[in-house]
Motif scaffolding. Structure first.
Motif, PDB file in Angstrom:
ATOM      1  N   UNK A 121       7.487  12.579  -1.851  1.00 24.20           N
ATOM      2  CA  UNK A 121       8.688  11.927  -1.314  1.00 24.20           C
ATOM      3  C   UNK A 121       8.683  12.004   0.217  1.00 24.20           C
ATOM      4  N   UNK A 122       7.846  11.222   0.867  1.00 24.93           N
ATOM      5  CA  UNK A 122       7.737  11.312   2.332  1.00 24.93           C
ATOM      6  C   UNK A 122       8.993  10.884   3.082  1.00 24.93           C
ATOM      7  N   UNK A 123       9.884  10.133   2.423  1.00 24.35           N
ATOM      8  CA  UNK A 123      11.081   9.641   3.107  1.00 24.35           C
ATOM      9  C   UNK A 123      12.337  10.438   2.763  1.00 24.35           C
ATOM     10  N   UNK A 124      12.154  11.593   2.140  1.00 26.80           N
ATOM     11  CA  UNK A 124      13.294  12.466   1.851  1.00 26.80           C
ATOM     12  C   UNK A 124      13.341  13.569   2.907  1.00 26.80           C
ATOM     13  N   UNK A 125      14.443  13.622   3.642  1.00 24.29           N
ATOM     14  CA  UNK A 125      14.620  14.646   4.674  1.00 24.29           C
ATOM     15  C   UNK A 125      15.200  15.905   4.036  1.00 24.29           C
ATOM     16  N   UNK A 126      14.630  17.064   4.371  1.00 24.90           N
ATOM     17  CA  UNK A 126      15.098  18.333   3.808  1.00 24.90           C
ATOM     18  C   UNK A 126      15.683  19.185   4.928  1.00 24.90           C
ATOM     19  N   UNK A 127      16.937  19.554   4.757  1.00 28.96           N
ATOM     20  CA  UNK A 127      17.652  20.375   5.735  1.00 28.96           C
ATOM     21  C   UNK A 127      17.871  21.767   5.145  1.00 28.96           C
ATOM     22  N   UNK A 128      17.435  22.807   5.871  1.00 26.83           N
ATOM     23  CA  UNK A 128      17.503  24.185   5.383  1.00 26.83           C
ATOM     24  C   UNK A 128      18.607  24.943   6.118  1.00 26.83           C
ATOM     25  N   UNK A 129      19.481  25.600   5.357  1.00 21.15           N
ATOM     26  CA  UNK A 129      20.503  26.481   5.924  1.00 21.15           C
ATOM     27  C   UNK A 129      20.205  27.905   5.475  1.00 21.15           C
ATOM     28  N   UNK A 130      20.042  28.816   6.435  1.00 25.21           N
ATOM     29  CA  UNK A 130      19.693  30.203   6.134  1.00 25.21           C
ATOM     30  C   UNK A 130      20.953  31.054   6.020  1.00 25.21           C
ATOM     31  N   UNK A 131      20.931  32.014   5.078  1.00 22.59           N
ATOM     32  CA  UNK A 131      22.091  32.882   4.919  1.00 22.59           C
ATOM     33  C   UNK A 131      22.099  33.555   3.561  1.00 22.59           C
ATOM     34  N   UNK A 132      23.272  34.066   3.178  1.00 19.16           N
ATOM     35  CA  UNK A 132      23.434  34.800   1.926  1.00 19.16           C
ATOM     36  C   UNK A 132      23.987  33.883   0.841  1.00 19.16           C
ATOM     37  N   UNK A 133      23.762  34.264  -0.404  1.00 19.46           N
ATOM     38  CA  UNK A 133      24.163  33.445  -1.550  1.00 19.46           C
ATOM     39  C   UNK A 133      25.650  33.100  -1.537  1.00 19.46           C
ATOM     40  N   UNK A 134      26.504  34.089  -1.301  1.00 15.43           N
ATOM     41  CA  UNK A 134      27.956  33.852  -1.329  1.00 15.43           C
ATOM     42  C   UNK A 134      28.357  32.846  -0.252  1.00 15.43           C
ATOM     43  N   UNK A 135      27.781  32.983   0.944  1.00 17.36           N
ATOM     44  CA  UNK A 135      28.069  32.034   2.023  1.00 17.36           C
ATOM     45  C   UNK A 135      27.629  30.625   1.631  1.00 17.36           C
ATOM     46  N   UNK A 136      26.455  30.540   1.028  1.00 15.65           N
ATOM     47  CA  UNK A 136      25.917  29.233   0.655  1.00 15.65           C
ATOM     48  C   UNK A 136      26.754  28.553  -0.427  1.00 15.65           C
ATOM     49  N   UNK A 137      27.269  29.333  -1.360  1.00 15.70           N
ATOM     50  CA  UNK A 137      28.098  28.746  -2.419  1.00 15.70           C
ATOM     51  C   UNK A 137      29.351  28.110  -1.822  1.00 15.70           C
ATOM     52  N   UNK A 138      29.944  28.779  -0.848  1.00 17.76           N
ATOM     53  CA  UNK A 138      31.127  28.214  -0.193  1.00 17.76           C
ATOM     54  C   UNK A 138      30.791  26.909   0.520  1.00 17.76           C
ATOM     55  N   UNK A 139      29.627  26.860   1.153  1.00 17.89           N
ATOM     56  CA  UNK A 139      29.201  25.627   1.825  1.00 17.89           C
ATOM     57  C   UNK A 139      28.957  24.514   0.811  1.00 17.89           C
ATOM     58  N   UNK A 140      28.412  24.867  -0.339  1.00 14.38           N
ATOM     59  CA  UNK A 140      28.145  23.865  -1.367  1.00 14.38           C
ATOM     60  C   UNK A 140      29.453  23.303  -1.926  1.00 14.38           C
ATOM     61  N   UNK A 141      30.452  24.149  -2.065  1.00 14.65           N
ATOM     62  CA  UNK A 141      31.738  23.694  -2.596  1.00 14.65           C
ATOM     63  C   UNK A 141      32.454  22.751  -1.637  1.00 14.65           C
ATOM     64  N   UNK A 142      32.119  22.826  -0.369  1.00 16.54           N
ATOM     65  CA  UNK A 142      32.707  21.911   0.619  1.00 16.54           C
ATOM     66  C   UNK A 142      31.750  20.770   0.950  1.00 16.54           C
ATOM     67  N   UNK A 143      30.811  20.519   0.031  1.00 21.95           N
ATOM     68  CA  UNK A 143      29.887  19.379   0.127  1.00 21.95           C
ATOM     69  C   UNK A 143      28.945  19.456   1.328  1.00 21.95           C
ATOM     70  N   UNK A 144      28.657  20.682   1.799  1.00 21.91           N
ATOM     71  CA  UNK A 144      27.747  20.833   2.932  1.00 21.91           C
ATOM     72  C   UNK A 144      26.330  21.204   2.502  1.00 21.91           C
ATOM     73  N   UNK A 145      26.163  21.576   1.224  1.00 22.75           N
ATOM     74  CA  UNK A 145      24.849  21.872   0.666  1.00 22.75           C
ATOM     75  C   UNK A 145      24.730  21.206  -0.701  1.00 22.75           C
ATOM     76  N   UNK A 146      23.495  20.872  -1.075  1.00 21.86           N
ATOM     77  CA  UNK A 146      23.238  20.276  -2.389  1.00 21.86           C
ATOM     78  C   UNK A 146      22.736  21.310  -3.391  1.00 21.86           C
TER      79      UNK A 146
END
Length: 315
Positions: A115-140
């Motif tokens: 998939x050369x045309x799919x951009x991947x954005x990485x957010x570093x951090x802890x699981x709990x922080x990431x879940x909150x970001x996902x719930x606000x549509x900031x992570x997939x």
């Protein structure tokens, strides 16, 4: 483009209304009416009508602009087709720093080959922080540890990870209370922390799932270890342990590759041991929202990452 604009372009290409009308499958009168309507809208003449049809300066500018619009419309059409086919888009992934550095490079290289045309954005951090970001549509997606139960989340289990203590051979010898037989001390073996006096420990600067497990393990083994250094990145912790003055705790999936990475041909090898009596394991999994639109590339990324992580965990 509007129909009149398309008729005009055909006439400009043929420089003949009769031929242009045939290409458009309309009568010459119909084509002439469309072009006249366009000229009235623009308050200008687009053609000089005589024995030979000629473009005016306004007509030439119109041709140039409409061809650009035509190209943009075609490009947009191709892009929409690629989006609908699940071949273009963005994936936003939450993952810890050490896992990203150790586990993702090879996987992402393979995925981008498909998939050369799919951009991947990485957010570093802890699981709990990431879940909150996902719930606000900031992570997939989140690659996490011991994720709390949540009715809005779908969890794809990778496996169970165990806690290990990491240090050099001389370090373990220095703080061991019993008889020390170096030939029995090999990476992957099990040791009892109750056979050690308190030893200097590199702590985690930030709250995390791993930190909670380490604190629980130390309490159960009645060890009050000083922490002269605190740093969040596990790979840096292990680099410091290699100096022989401190130890650290790490989950086994990361311990083995990290030790291989920093290990040198040294007389005082870096070792990692499982801990006797430590029954708690860390549940690693891929998390995503249940109510989520999933393009083909996102579904494929999830399944391939799950397969890749299971392969690493199983050695």
């Amino acid at each position: 483009m509007e129909l009149a604009q398309k008729m005009f372009l055909l006439a400009a290409e043929e420089m003949n209304f009769t031929k242009a009308a045939k290409r458009a499958f309309v009568t010459q009168q119909c084509l002439s009416e469309h072009i006249s309507k366009l000229e009235k809208q623009l308050h200008t003449k687009l053609f000089l009508r005589g024995r030979h049809l000629q473009l005016t300066e306004s007509g030439k500018a119109m041709v140039s602009t409409l061809r650009q619009i035509q190209h943009l419309e075609e490009s947009l059409g191709h892009r929409i087709q690629e989006i609908e086919a699940g071949e273009i888009g963005e994936i936003r992934l939450g993952i810890s720093t050490s896992r990203a550095r150790l586990l993702l490079p090879r996987f992402l290289e393979t995925f981008h080959g498909t998939y050369p045309q799919v951009h991947i954005s990485i957010t570093l951090g802890d699981t709990v922080q990431h879940i909150q970001l996902m719930k606000t549509q900031q992570l997939d997606l989140v690659l996490g540890l011991d994720a709390p139960s949540d009715p809005f989340l779908e969890e794809k289990l990778i496996g169970k990870e165990k806690l290990m203590v990491v240090g050099t051979l001389s370090f373990f010898r220095q703080y061991h209370l019993g008889t020390f037989s170096p030939e029995n001390w090999k990476t992957g073996n099990t040791i009892s922390l109750q056979e050690f006096k308190p030893f200097p420990l590199i702590g985690n600067r930030e709250h995390s799932t791993l930190l909670e497990l380490v604190q629980s393990c130390l309490r159960e083994n009645h060890l009050d270890c000083p922490q002269p250094i605190s740093i969040s990145d596990i790979s840096t912790q292990i680099q410091l342990c290699r100096l022989g003055h401190t130890a650290t705790f790490c989950n086994d999936v990361l311990a083995y590759p990290l030790i291989r990475e920093v290990q040198k041909d040294q007389e005082d090898p870096l070792l990692a041991f499982y801990i006797a009596g430590e029954t708690h394991t860390m549940r690693s999994s891929i998390l995503r929202l249940k109510a989520q639109v999933r393009p083909r590339y996102l579904e494929d990324f999830t399944n391939k990452l799950l397969e890749y992580m299971k392969k690493i965990q199983n050695g």
